[in-house]
Write a protein that holds these residues in place. Structure first.
Motif, PDB file in Angstrom:
ATOM      1  N   ARG A   1       1.615   5.346  -0.938  1.00 49.59           N
ATOM      2  CA  ARG A   1       0.733   6.757  -0.831  1.00 49.59           C
ATOM      3  C   ARG A   1       1.831   7.758  -1.038  1.00 49.59           C
ATOM      4  O   ARG A   1       2.722   7.726  -0.217  1.00 49.59           O
ATOM      5  CB  ARG A   1      -0.048   7.019   0.344  1.00 49.59           C
TER       6      ARG A   1
ATOM      7  N   ASP B   1       0.891  -1.308  -0.002  1.00 49.74           N
ATOM      8  CA  ASP B   1      -0.160   0.034  -0.205  1.00 49.74           C
ATOM      9  C   ASP B   1       0.907   1.153   0.029  1.00 49.74           C
ATOM     10  O   ASP B   1       1.426   1.510   1.076  1.00 49.74           O
ATOM     11  CB  ASP B   1      -0.942   0.127   1.347  1.00 49.74           C
TER      12      ASP B   1
ATOM     13  N   GLU C   1      -8.984  -1.213  -2.526  1.00 49.00           N
ATOM     14  CA  GLU C   1      -9.446  -0.811  -1.270  1.00 49.00           C
ATOM     15  C   GLU C   1     -11.072  -1.110  -0.920  1.00 49.00           C
ATOM     16  O   GLU C   1     -11.456  -1.777   0.186  1.00 49.00           O
ATOM     17  CB  GLU C   1      -9.060   0.403  -0.419  1.00 49.00           C
TER      18      GLU C   1
ATOM     19  N   TYR D   1      -2.047   7.779  -9.750  1.00 51.77           N
ATOM     20  CA  TYR D   1      -2.966   8.088  -8.292  1.00 51.77           C
ATOM     21  C   TYR D   1      -2.280   8.329  -7.192  1.00 51.77           C
ATOM     22  O   TYR D   1      -1.120   7.788  -6.869  1.00 51.77           O
ATOM     23  CB  TYR D   1      -4.151   7.318  -8.065  1.00 51.77           C
ATOM     24  N   ARG D   2      -2.715   9.093  -6.164  1.00 47.28           N
ATOM     25  CA  ARG D   2      -1.832   9.372  -4.863  1.00 47.28           C
ATOM     26  C   ARG D   2      -1.796   7.951  -4.219  1.00 47.28           C
ATOM     27  O   ARG D   2      -0.744   7.923  -3.472  1.00 47.28           O
ATOM     28  CB  ARG D   2      -2.326  10.380  -4.292  1.00 47.28           C
ATOM     29  N   GLN D   3      -2.819   7.315  -4.149  1.00 45.04           N
ATOM     30  CA  GLN D   3      -2.456   5.990  -3.360  1.00 45.04           C
ATOM     31  C   GLN D   3      -2.760   4.865  -4.385  1.00 45.04           C
ATOM     32  O   GLN D   3      -3.519   4.658  -5.406  1.00 45.04           O
ATOM     33  CB  GLN D   3      -3.859   5.733  -2.435  1.00 45.04           C
TER      34      GLN D   3
ATOM     35  N   ARG E   1       3.654  10.862  -0.435  1.00 50.35           N
ATOM     36  CA  ARG E   1       3.902  11.728   0.499  1.00 50.35           C
ATOM     37  C   ARG E   1       3.887  13.211   0.456  1.00 50.35           C
ATOM     38  O   ARG E   1       4.426  13.484  -0.706  1.00 50.35           O
ATOM     39  CB  ARG E   1       5.129  11.479   1.381  1.00 50.35           C
TER      40      ARG E   1
ATOM     41  N   ARG F   1       8.745   1.960   0.771  1.00 49.31           N
ATOM     42  CA  ARG F   1       8.038   3.309   0.714  1.00 49.31           C
ATOM     43  C   ARG F   1       8.868   4.289   0.644  1.00 49.31           C
ATOM     44  O   ARG F   1       8.937   5.402   0.009  1.00 49.31           O
ATOM     45  CB  ARG F   1       6.830   3.320   1.613  1.00 49.31           C
TER      46      ARG F   1
END
Length: 434
Positions: free
Chosen positions: A240, A238, A427, A321-323, A242, A366
């Protein structure tokens, strides 16, 4: 014209107990004038909830002053004996009027059973979701399914009636033979299949992991990734992007815009919501989608396909996409693969948080990916990092950089536009199957 109609009913006295006399009805009509302006409203008027109490004599008394607190009150105000006036959580599912003309209920065929109604959807914004017969497995479940539910088999056989569907089924079987664990977006990027059909096909060939390192992924029936260390590469990450001033850019400066905004959203009951692309069972049987004539121009092999960037992370390219939810084998960067392979051949235990990887492997991935993305943003928008010191530049300099490669990836990113329906839904994908 504005027409005024009066209906007057005269009741005649009843002479005998058995005799029934029809009342006399008279209508009076009068034209009041010509209406020059007419206003039409799409939505229904707002509901008004009145706190009224009906007495023994039927008289209505307003309780407004007794239930509405206009100033700080003492404890006696809250301990008074009054009826409860709690407004309902929702008044109507829709804000547009529907003419049902007192039609009778739908008569179903014999053997039909009404869907179970739980407390969660007894009162809500929408109807209860239709089940798609998927099998859900938690990380701590001992057994894994080896075959689909009978209902899933029957549903797919009912829909799979043309050669195109059978070809898609064979293609998905081959994908699961090559790779036993897939995300739905990865499948949509490798096979051209209508989303509504994919909802029925996936439960026919795989089960869905709810928790653990393979959560939100589809696993081939009979394959247990908890028993195979080589399944480490199929774990989910997962990720995302930052944002914040400590990373050098604010949320509004990010080149990857948010998929949703709190200032631009619509409830399922709003009038101006986007038109949903519904597909009937007949359309699914015929292998047709909702694209109509424009969709017919595209080849069947690419009509519903998504781009690879929806599930693959590459050097020098920003995520759409951001996530994002990536599988570890889809991180196509050598430095990331080195982090994943640090314990190759020495895996001893599969944990719910890290799977077959070393502890905190996800955190290391990450951090490295965030530095790469920051470096991409730095090269495309250097003004955002004008205050960054040279020492920080040296710490965050990555070995993979090269000017020519960045230019190529830059041009590719400008041309990229996510396909319709390509949002990362992993999700919330479970909502389609409960």
């Amino acid at each position: 014209m504005l027409l005024k109609v009066k209906r007057r009913t005269k009741k005649k006295k009843q002479l005998g107990a058995e005799e029934q006399i029809q009342p006399e009805v008279q209508f009076e009509m009068e034209i009041l004038g010509i209406v020059t302006t007419v206003y039409k409203f799409q939505g229904m008027s707002d509901f008004q909830y009145l706190a009224m109490h009906s007495g023994p004599d039927g008289k209505q008394t307003s309780m407004y002053d007794k239930v509405l607190m206009l100033k700080p009150e003492k404890e006696e105000f809250f301990n008074r004996e009054l009826p409860l006036y709690i407004p309902p959580p929702i008044f109507s599912r829709l804000d547009t009027p529907v003419d049902y003309f007192y039609r009778p209920d739908i008569q179903h065929r014999e053997g039909y059973n009404n869907p179970q109604v739980s407390g969660e959807n007894l009162i809500g914004l929408s109807r209860a979701r239709r089940p798609h017969n998927a099998i859900f497995v938690n990380f701590d479940d001992e057994e894994i399914p080896t075959k689909p539910l009978d209902a899933a088999v029957q549903t797919w056989k009912k829909v799979c009636t043309n050669p195109v569907d059978k070809k898609v089924e064979e293609e998905l079987r081959k994908l699961f033979e090559v790779r036993p664990v897939w995300s739905r977006n990865a499948v949509k990027a490798n096979i051209s299949v209508h989303p509504d059909k994919l909802k029925l096909l996936l439960p026919y060939l795989a089960y869905y992991m709810l928790t653990g390192p393979w959560r939100s992924l589809w696993v081939r029936f009979g394959y247990d990734p908890r028993k195979h260390p080589e399944a480490k590469i199929y774990q989910v990450l997962d990720f995302r992007i930052r944002c914040g001033m400590k990373y050098g850019y604010a949320p509004n400066d990010m080149p990857v815009k948010a998929k949703r905004s709190t200032y631009n959203y619509s409830l399922p009951i709003t009038v101006k919501k986007p038109v949903s692309h519904t597909v009937s069972v007949h359309d699914l049987k015929q292998g047709l989608g909702t694209s109509g004539a424009s969709g017919a121009k595209k080849s069947a092999s690419s009509r519903y396909k998504l781009k690879e960037s929806i599930y693959i992370f590459r050097e020098g390219a920003l995520p759409p996409y951001r996530q994002m939810f990536y599988q570890l084998c889809d991180l196509n960067v050598e430095s990331l693969q080195k982090i994943i392979r640090r314990n190759d051949g020495t895996e001893s235990e599969c944990t719910e948080r890290d799977g077959w990887c070393l502890p905190k492997t996800s955190d290391d991935l990450r951090d490295t990916m965030s530095l790469m993305i920051k470096q991409i943003i730095r090269s495309t928008r250097p003004a955002l990092f004008s205050n960054t010191t040279s020492s920080e530049d040296g710490k965050e300099q990555l070995a993979y950089e090269s000017g020519e490669e960045e230019d190529d990836e830059e041009e590719e990113e400008e041309d990229f536009k996510p396909s319709d329906g390509s949002e990362n839904e992993m999700e919330t994908e479970i909502l389609d199957y409960v």
